[in-house]
Design an enzyme around this catalytic site. Structure first.
Site, PDB file in Angstrom:
ATOM      1  N   LYS A 110      39.429   1.969 -18.060  1.00 29.28           N
ATOM      2  CA  LYS A 110      39.905   0.744 -17.431  1.00 29.28           C
ATOM      3  C   LYS A 110      39.773  -0.408 -18.421  1.00 29.28           C
ATOM      4  O   LYS A 110      38.724  -0.583 -19.051  1.00 29.28           O
ATOM      5  CB  LYS A 110      39.066   0.473 -16.175  1.00 29.28           C
ATOM      6  CG  LYS A 110      39.583  -0.616 -15.278  1.00 29.28           C
ATOM      7  CD  LYS A 110      38.699  -0.716 -14.034  1.00 29.28           C
ATOM      8  CE  LYS A 110      39.176  -1.804 -13.100  1.00 29.28           C
ATOM      9  NZ  LYS A 110      38.270  -1.921 -11.917  1.00 29.28           N
ATOM     10  N   HIS A 112      40.261  -3.703 -17.641  1.00 27.29           N
ATOM     11  CA  HIS A 112      40.015  -4.989 -16.989  1.00 27.29           C
ATOM     12  C   HIS A 112      38.825  -4.831 -16.051  1.00 27.29           C
ATOM     13  O   HIS A 112      38.297  -3.735 -15.869  1.00 27.29           O
ATOM     14  CB  HIS A 112      41.257  -5.438 -16.217  1.00 27.29           C
ATOM     15  CG  HIS A 112      41.667  -4.490 -15.124  1.00 27.29           C
ATOM     16  ND1 HIS A 112      42.367  -3.335 -15.384  1.00 27.29           N
ATOM     17  CD2 HIS A 112      41.444  -4.513 -13.780  1.00 27.29           C
ATOM     18  CE1 HIS A 112      42.581  -2.688 -14.233  1.00 27.29           C
ATOM     19  NE2 HIS A 112      42.029  -3.375 -13.261  1.00 27.29           N
TER      20      HIS A 112
END
Length: 225
Positions: A110, A112
């Site tokens: 991921k 963010h």
């Protein structure tokens, strides 16, 4: 020799829920196996409770019982196993396991929010127990071990539902995938049941032909480690 009750309950649920099936199934190795196991079929509470309890009792009665801080479930099948077995251990023996954590990986990191590829407990400085359904060639387990080490954790062992006790397709004709991983990483690998448990513990549950087919498969492809 009679199987412990939790193993009997696990096998009964596996057969009734269709997670353990008998017939003719082509594996990735191109071998035709007389049985097939898929922990992904334990998707109801009725079926998941026996497997969750069986994992917990297998861990608690093993040499790994006191030796881990985090249960790690490789994506994807390992994720629900890690979360529910973590709960089962904490419920079974709160004093021993109340501070044990769980963690799993994302297939894609991921970029963010919290970021990264690990969800749940940080692994740095932790003793990590990997949980999954089976070991086939061992590739996925090597990837999990590499990921855990890259994140600062130490893999102390692996627990799976079923040990097929089967030689590697391209191996020496004696060693299983589990045996190879044990030798390669010098870690404990335990299972709820082995193929021998299916043969010896299900004489009155599955047909005589199924038992004979499994015995023949074991004679042809059985590992000696």
């Amino acid at each position: 020799m009679s199987l412990p009750q939790y193993k009997k309950d696990f096998l009964k649920a596996a057969v009734e829920g269709g997670a353990l099936r008998f017939g003719a199934y082509e594996l990735k190795s191109k071998r035709i196996s007389p049985y097939f196991f898929n922990a992904g079929d334990f998707y109801t509470g009725e079926l998941h409770v026996p497997i969750m309890d069986a994992y917990a009792q297998t861990i608690a009665s093993s040499e790994l019982a006191d030796g881990f801080d985090v249960i790690f479930g490789p994506a994807y099948k390992g994720i629900p196993l890690a979360a529910t077995v973590f709960y089962a251990l904490a419920k079974t023996d709160p004093a021993k396991y109340r501070k044990v954590a769980y963690s799993f990986d994302r297939k894609e990191a991921k970029d963010h929010g919290e970021g990264g590829s690990i969800v749940g407990s940080p692994l740095k400085g932790k003793r990590v127990l990997i949980i999954d359904d089976v070991v086939s060639a061992g590739t996925a387990k090597r990837q999990a071990i590499d990921m855990i080490r890259a994140n600062g954790g130490t893999v102390v062992g692996i627990v799976v539902a079923l040990d097929r006790q089967e030689t590697l397709p391209d191996g020496d004709g004696k060693t299983s995938a589990i045996g190879q991983l044990r030798k390669e990483y010098q870690i404990s690998i335990i299972s709820i049941v082995k193929l021998d448990d299916i043969i010896n513990g299900m004489q009155d549950v599955i047909s005589e032909d199924d038992i004979k087919n499994i015995e023949a498969y074991r004679a042809k492809f059985g590992a000696s480690d």
